[in-house]
Design an enzyme around this catalytic site. Structure first.
Site, PDB file in Angstrom:
ATOM      1  CD  GLU A   1      40.643  34.613  30.741  1.00 60.62           C
ATOM      2  OE1 GLU A   1      39.952  33.514  30.545  1.00 60.62           O
ATOM      3  OE2 GLU A   1      40.331  35.642  31.197  1.00 60.62           O
TER       4      GLU A   1
ATOM      5  CD  GLU B   1      33.995  34.945  31.153  1.00 62.17           C
ATOM      6  OE1 GLU B   1      33.081  34.759  31.976  1.00 62.17           O
ATOM      7  OE2 GLU B   1      35.034  34.669  31.294  1.00 62.17           O
TER       8      GLU B   1
HETATM    9  O1  9MR Z   1      40.876  29.612  36.205  1.00 55.27           O
HETATM   10  C1  9MR Z   1      39.888  30.397  36.936  1.00 55.27           C
HETATM   11  C2  9MR Z   1      39.268  29.337  38.170  1.00 55.27           C
HETATM   12  O2  9MR Z   1      40.368  28.898  39.032  1.00 55.27           O
HETATM   13  C3  9MR Z   1      38.067  29.884  38.795  1.00 55.27           C
HETATM   14  O3  9MR Z   1      37.583  29.072  39.584  1.00 55.27           O
HETATM   15  C4  9MR Z   1      37.274  30.263  37.731  1.00 55.27           C
HETATM   16  C5  9MR Z   1      36.050  31.382  38.691  1.00 55.27           C
HETATM   17  O4  9MR Z   1      36.590  32.528  39.029  1.00 55.27           O
HETATM   18  O5  9MR Z   1      37.736  31.341  36.914  1.00 55.27           O
HETATM   19  C6  9MR Z   1      38.774  30.732  36.049  1.00 55.27           C
HETATM   20  O6  9MR Z   1      39.305  31.777  35.149  1.00 55.27           O
HETATM   21  C7  9MR Z   1      38.514  32.188  34.560  1.00 55.27           C
HETATM   22  C8  9MR Z   1      38.490  33.550  33.956  1.00 55.27           C
HETATM   23  O7  9MR Z   1      38.595  34.440  35.388  1.00 55.27           O
HETATM   24  C9  9MR Z   1      37.485  34.336  33.239  1.00 55.27           C
HETATM   25  N1  9MR Z   1      37.700  33.514  31.937  1.00 55.27           N
HETATM   26  C10 9MR Z   1      37.496  32.088  32.162  1.00 55.27           C
HETATM   27  C11 9MR Z   1      38.534  31.468  32.912  1.00 55.27           C
HETATM   28  C12 9MR Z   1      38.288  30.067  33.312  1.00 55.27           C
HETATM   29  O8  9MR Z   1      37.334  29.596  33.676  1.00 55.27           O
END
Ligand code: 9MR
Length: 573
Positions: free
Chosen positions: A491, A375
């Site tokens: 994702e 990101e």
């Molecule tokens: O699904 C993930 C959630 O449990 C975490 O709290 C969050 C922060 O680390 O990240 C979520 O996953 C994200 C991913 O790492 C990057 N893209 C967006 C995803 C969904 O929010």
């Protein structure tokens, strides 16, 4: 002891309560006749403590290192403690009454805690559903007892006991019906209402070190049934699951140009939820660690690494012929507080490269791909006009400028030369300035010879406005092909309303993106962000119990939804 029914458990609770007429107050005796004790079972010797984060089996017992694992808030603030649970180790199944004995050895100012969980926590890295359980330990020279009731992340009851407790303390807890008896060095400290903490007849173990010291040693851990109680010790399940020949992964492998079908997974439910484990291994040929590879999990203290949950995911992939798409090395979220602290630019750069070397080095050869930079594009309009070229001005950018991306990819390539290296981004499936800026960035990176192999398109659809057209996505995949880059759907999840037609909308969106991926030669894999609504990242996790989301192809009871059948149809054409 498999299959204890609730009815049996209830009866035993009533029977055990007869020993315990006085529950709820702290007393120096239990008020009941001494129950007969069964033989003790050693829970350390010959049991698995090697896969427990922060723990190291030694000849003197299990050494517990201070990890300081916390769920940090996104502003870097304190957050909730997140002590590891030994899910790959032994847990107790019992009915009636049981006694657990532990020996805690300390040589410095470490506060030593043993956790006894009545059920296992669900851990998201921004929130932890603290389950029912108790924690006993020695902190600041006092014995401490906390009880969680499974309805809040804060303890429902806390008691401390002053005494002459030395470096070597023996603690014991007796679970007797709805009462708990706490003992230290052979003296009963109190009898507590246990509520229904161990009502499922299970105890999982965790350990934690806090305070100023470096750690402590769990010298002994034993359990025995009391009175007419029964007890068995269970080990974690094996990781290999039965395979079908007709699951999503098989259909994807049978395509003229095979692709991988992936999903994001977490170590907790893999070890504690058989339906989750079986579906994950049966249906998917690739996994992305949802949180277990993120910095706040793997490097909670500077230079202190805890790879155990990540290693469990890799072991699961190896046992089931899956590839690991590792996630993620450089991001601005999911960072431990120390990583966000003020430091010089040079130190910030060292923190980033040390982390990449350590983590990519640890998993080298066992993961197929890495999200090296996650990101990087900004959400702020001004960053598209102020000279940042759309790149997010976070802590890594502030220290190194856009070159943090170059440095990250070059360091990752050195650390794991065979891994395919991705940049992963959301909101770039459709036309617009965000995509334009990403494409321009990719051209600059290529121009500078940065070793980037591909781009992951997250494809999160959280609102109706996020529903992107598969053809717009196809154009992006083709633009990458023009740069010699791979693409993947990394994702995908599709949150919908609860109208009758919503599941069809969801099915169409999943199928549309999968179809593009199967048709474009540089698209290598299609991954969903979790697969069951039971644990999806769109669940309402701040309530007890969490409200399930609805964004994934399986419902909370593992029933396949229309989205699942739509994915099959695309692969089976
Ligand atoms: O699904 C993930 C959630 O449990 C975490 O709290 C969050 C922060 O680390 O990240 C979520 O996953 C994200 C991913 O790492 C990057 N893209 C967006 C995803 C969904 O929010």
């Amino acid at each position: 002891m498999e299959g204890l029914s609730v009815g049996v458990r209830r009866r035993s609770v009533v029977a055990a309560a007869a020993w315990l007429p006085f529950v709820g107050a702290s007393t120096s005796c239990t008020g009941g006749p001494e129950p007969v004790r069964g033989p003790a079972t050693d829970l350390l010797e010959g049991r698995d403590w090697a896969h427990f984060a922060g723990a190291k089996p030694t000849s003197a017992g299990v050494r517990i290192t201070r990890l300081d694992r916390r769920i940090t808030r996104q502003d870097g603030g304190g957050g909730q403690p997140n002590p590891p649970v030994n899910l790959r180790g032994p847990h107790l199944v019992f009915r009636g009454a049981v006694r657990i004995e532990a020996r805690l050895r300390r040589t410095d100012d470490t506060d030593a805690y043993l956790h006894l969980y009545g059920e296992t926590p669900v851990v998201y890295d921004e929130w932890r559903q603290e389950p029912r359980g108790v924690r006993i330990g020695v902190a600041g020279g006092r014995v401490r007892f906390d009880r969680w009731d499974g309805d809040s992340d804060r303890p429902a009851a806390t008691r401390t006991f002053a005494g002459d407790f030395g470096e070597d303390v023996r603690l014991a807890v007796e679970v007797r019906g709805s009462g708990l008896v706490l003992e230290a060095d052979g003296t009963v400290l109190g009898t507590f209402a246990g509520r229904d903490v161990f009502g499922h007849g299970r105890v999982w173990f965790g350990a934690d070190a806090q305070g100023d010291g470096e750690g402590w040693t769990l010298g002994e851990l034993r359990a025995l049934p009391l009175g007419r109680g029964r007890m068995a010790v269970q080990n974690a399940p094996g990781l290999e699951v039965p395979r079908s020949t007709d699951a999503l992964r098989d259909l994807a492998a049978d395509l003229e140009r095979p692709i991988r079908l992936g999903t994001a997974l977490a170590a907790g439910p893999l070890l504690t939820d058989g339906a989750y484990r079986r579906t994950a291994g049966e249906e998917f040929s690739m996994l992305t660690p949802e949180n277990d590879f993120k910095p706040q999990f793997v490097q909670p203290r500077r230079g202190v690494f805890a790879f155990e949950e990540g290693d469990t995911l890799v072991a699961f992939a190896e046992a089931n012929g899956m590839q690991v798409h590792a996630h993620t090395l450089v991001w601005f979220e999911a960072l431990p507080a120390w990583m966000r602290a003020e430091m010089t630019d040079a130190d910030r750069r060292r923190v980033m490269t040390d982390h990449i070397r350590a983590v990519a080095g640890h998993f080298r050869g066992r993961v197929a791909e890495w999200d090296v930079v996650n990101e990087p594009m900004s959400d702020e309009d001004e960053d598209y006009t102020n000279g940042n070229l759309g790149v997010r001005p976070h802590l890594w950018f502030e220290a190194m400028g856009e070159r943090y991306i170059d440095i990250a990819f070059r360091t990752a390539r050195e650390a794991d030369p065979h891994a395919v290296l991705y940049l992963n981004e959301y909101g770039v499936e459709e036309d617009g300035p965000r995509w334009d800026a990403l494409l321009a960035l990719l051209i600059r990176l290529r121009g500078r010879g940065v070793p980037i192999d591909g781009v992951g398109f997250q494809n999160h659809e959280y609102t109706a406005g996020d529903r992107t057209d598969p053809e717009a996505f196809r154009r992006k995949v083709r633009a990458l092909a023009g740069l010699g880059l791979k693409a993947r759907v990394s994702e995908m999840d599709v949150l919908v309303g609860d109208g009758a037609e919503d599941e069809d909308v969801q099915a169409r969106q999943f199928a549309g993106k999968l179809a593009v991926c199967t048709e474009e030669p540089n698209c290598t894999s299609f991954s969903t962000w979790g697969f069951t609504d039971r644990y999806g990242s769109t669940a309402d996790i701040r309530t007890y119990p969490p409200g399930p989301g609805n964004a994934l192809p399986w419902d909370p009871a593992y029933e396949a939804k229309p989205a699942y059948w739509a994915l099959r149809d695309v692969l089976d054409r």
